[in-house]
Write a protein that holds these residues in place. Structure first.
Motif: not given
Length: 269
Positions: A248-255
């Motif tokens: 889901p969008f926002g679950l993981l930090p960028e990269g």
């Protein structure tokens, strides 16, 4: 002196007896022009044959050696494979085996004295690979909090096509390139009587640096999934999938990158 002559005579008798015993060799079945014996063994050179009805099989011809030469064949299940005598070659009598139906049969080849050797024949409908799921794990790229993997696991709990104990069956289109492409059968829990049907194939993929490498692509119900595969010599196989795009969008930090690895027991049937 008489005792000495008697001793030599006894040795000669032993050699003669030994030579006669060698002439009556234990019965064996063999492939090729003539049997090849390893020193100190009297085991069958061929004792098992396997066939797959889905493949084009030529008849197998085996030679017989040993015994008294007055051979007879007893086939336990004649509906599984036919076994008949054929032309002698190079002085050895031959039998011809032709698969007929799925199953197993034991063939006894006997001589006039009752000496025998056995041949086990197994006939299967098709050749296939079975991948039985033994476990799984998630991995996350270096620098990203590993605590996130618990949330990832919850969010993607319904994504795997097979659970622990479930399995895939791969039926190769061409067994000379067995891992290349073919029919994919999915048994999600391993208890289904009828599988979910798909296909598997090897596809080239280009990475960000322009290098091309091969991945397994499993397709079922219009969905395609790409896996790297690692097969070890002990029958273990690991399929790894980049599941980052499905988080889901926002679950993981960028990269951050998340990989889902499934561990399987691989066997050929």
């Amino acid at each position: 002196m008489k005792k000495l002559y008697s001793f030599f005579a006894f040795i000669v008798v032993l050699f003669i007896a030994s030579g006669c015993q060698d002439d009556y060799r234990s019965m064996v079945l063999f492939e090729g022009v003539e049997p090849i014996y390893q020193i100190g063994t009297c085991n069958n050179l061929v004792s098992n044959l396997s066939y797959y009805l889905s493949e084009t099989n030529e008849d197998t011809v085996l030679g017989i050696d040993g015994g008294d030469g007055s051979y007879n064949v007893i086939n336990e299940h004649e509906s599984v494979a036919s076994v008949t005598f054929t032309d002698d070659v190079n002085g050895y009598q031959r039998i011809k085996i032709h698969p007929l139906a799925e199953g197993e049969t034991i063939v006894k080849v006997m001589d006039g004295s009752g000496e025998e050797t056995q041949l086990r024949i197994t006939v299967k409908g098709r050749r296939q690979y079975t991948l039985t799921k033994m476990g799984f794990e998630y991995g996350i790229s270096s620098g990203a909090p590993t605590e996130l993997l618990g949330d990832v696991s919850k969010e993607l709990a319904e994504r795997p096509w097979v659970k622990d104990g479930g399995y895939y069956v791969l039926v190769p289109e061409d067994f000379s390139n067995s891992m290349w492409k073919g029919i994919l059968e999915i048994y999600p829990t391993g208890k289904e009587e009828e599988p979910l049907m798909g296909i598997y194939e090897t596809v080239p993929v280009e990475d960000e640096s322009g290098d091309t490498y091969a991945l397994w692509q499993f397709t079922y119900n219009g969905e395609k999934r790409l896996f790297t595969r690692t097969v070890s010599g002990n029958g273990k196989c690991v399929l790894a999938e980049n599941v980052t795009p499905f988080c889901p969008f926002g679950l993981l930090p960028e990269g951050a990158l998340v990989v889902y690895r499934e561990m399987f027991l691989l066997r050929m049937e």
